[in-house]
Scaffold this active site. Structure first.
Site, short mmCIF file in Angstrom:
data_model
loop_
_atom_site.label_atom_id
_atom_site.label_comp_id
_atom_site.label_asym_id
_atom_site.label_seq_id
_atom_site.Cartn_x
_atom_site.Cartn_y
_atom_site.Cartn_z
N SER A 224 -15.94 7.67 7.12
CA SER A 224 -14.48 8.05 7.31
C SER A 224 -14.17 9.45 7.48
CB SER A 224 -13.92 7.34 6.11
OG SER A 224 -14.28 6.11 5.71
N SER A 262 -14.83 2.83 9.46
CA SER A 262 -14.46 4.07 9.26
C SER A 262 -13.00 4.23 8.85
CB SER A 262 -14.71 5.02 10.61
OG SER A 262 -14.45 6.42 10.16
N ASP A 264 -10.01 6.22 9.01
CA ASP A 264 -9.45 7.41 9.39
C ASP A 264 -8.03 7.59 9.22
OD1 ASP A 264 -12.26 7.82 10.38
OD2 ASP A 264 -11.71 6.75 12.25
#
Length: 330
Positions: A224, A262, A264
């Site tokens: 991340s 992830s 983000d």
């Protein structure tokens, strides 16, 4: 073993805009950063606090989600009202909620009349190098990060919320950078600064100024990235959302593969109170946030050191010669 060096010390200049004096998020007037680092006994984690002046009176802000596989406390109200009313804290995934609770205690101690608070706390998963299930971050750790926040150059690499993170196959951590905007006569916009701080913990193929640098595979849990964008430009929350999205775009410039696991996120805020910036003049702020994010991500790698942590796992630092060799002659 190499000594941590910022990417500019290796001869890598990202973009064309000038940096601020520190080349850090703290170049934005009134923005402070404090960090608490926790290491030893299978732990590599911590807290990073971004503390802007005037947070208690609400600052214009926005959040952009590249991929929502993460825990970012406080986003619905931030998105609804377009403001932050607390400092922004970063930590490891399973410590998110303890950090949010500690932040509330810190806030209540400062406002005896408060009955509703919206703490902003983000995270990345540092479970590869830290025993994440122990949730070791305490209220004292959070309060120390907040109380020691300063306008100095923030420490980078294996510190604070970046103590146990990895990115692009190497040890990573906290990184920061800034850009200074001084519009030429006849060009729209106003002078100001854009600063970025990142907590890098994502996968992909490291790319420096367009040149790929292969890395060994790290089977880390979670990949991340948390990005905090600060400015003193007079932007409204909608325009700040546009800046935040450009910060996530900039992850691609260093090789992010935007993996499905992830989380983000980018949060952008301004210390300016009255919005007066024309959309047609956003080209320079867009360029500033893109360049500063790219450089902050690279700093998070070049300032990190090889780390051995939980269950003997090791994440190796990026050898600086890989960058200089890849860029030789260019």
């Amino acid at each position: 073993m190499h000594s941590p060096r910022r990417v500019r010390e290796l001869g890598v200049v990202v973009g064309t805009l000038p940096t601020g004096p520190l080349n850090a998020i703290t170049d934005v007037p009134g923005v402070l950063v404090g960090q608490t680092t926790i290491t030893g006994d299978g732990l590599n984690t911590g807290v990073t606090a971004i503390v802007p002046d005037g947070w208690a009176d609400a600052l214009p802000a926005a959040v952009a989600v590249g991929n929502g596989y993460g825990k970012l406390v406080g986003t619905t109200q931030l998105d609804e009202l377009g403001v932050i009313e607390t400092p922004i804290l970063l930590t490891g995934t399973l410590s998110t909620f303890r950090v949010a609770d500690a932040l509330i205690t810190w806030l209540l101690d400062r406002d005896p009349r408060a009955t509703s608070l919206n703490p902003i706390v983000g995270e990345t998963n540092d479970g590869y190098l830290s025993d994440i299930r122990r949730r070791p971050v305490t209220s004292a750790d959070v309060h120390t990060a907040l109380d020691t926040a300063s306008s100095a150059l923030p420490a980078e690499g294996c510190v604070g919320a970046g103590t146990g993170t990895t990115a692009l196959g190497f040890k990573a951590g906290i990184g920061t950078a800034s850009r200074s905007l001084r519009p030429a006569p006849g060009v729209g916009g106003v002078p100001g600064a854009v600063g970025v701080l990142v907590q890098a913990n994502f996968s992909g193929l490291l790319t420096v100024l367009g040149r790929p640098i292969p890395a060994p595979r790290i089977d880390a849990d979670g990949n991340s990235c948390m990005i905090v964008v600060a400015t003193d430009l007079p932007l409204d929350s909608r325009q700040l959302g546009r800046l935040a999205r450009r910060a996530i775009f900039a992850m691609g410039r260093v090789g992010s593969d935007y993996a499905p696991g992830s989380g983000d996120y980018a949060i952008a805020f301004t210390t300016a109170r009255a919005a007066s910036y024309a959309d047609r003049d956003l080209r320079a702020p867009f360029q500033a946030v893109t360049e500063a994010t790219e450089e902050a991500l690279l700093n998070s790698l070049t300032m990190a050191t090889t780390t051995t942590g939980f269950r003997g796992r090791t994440a190796r630092a990026l050898p600086h010669h890989l960058i200089t060799d890849a860029l030789a002659g260019h």
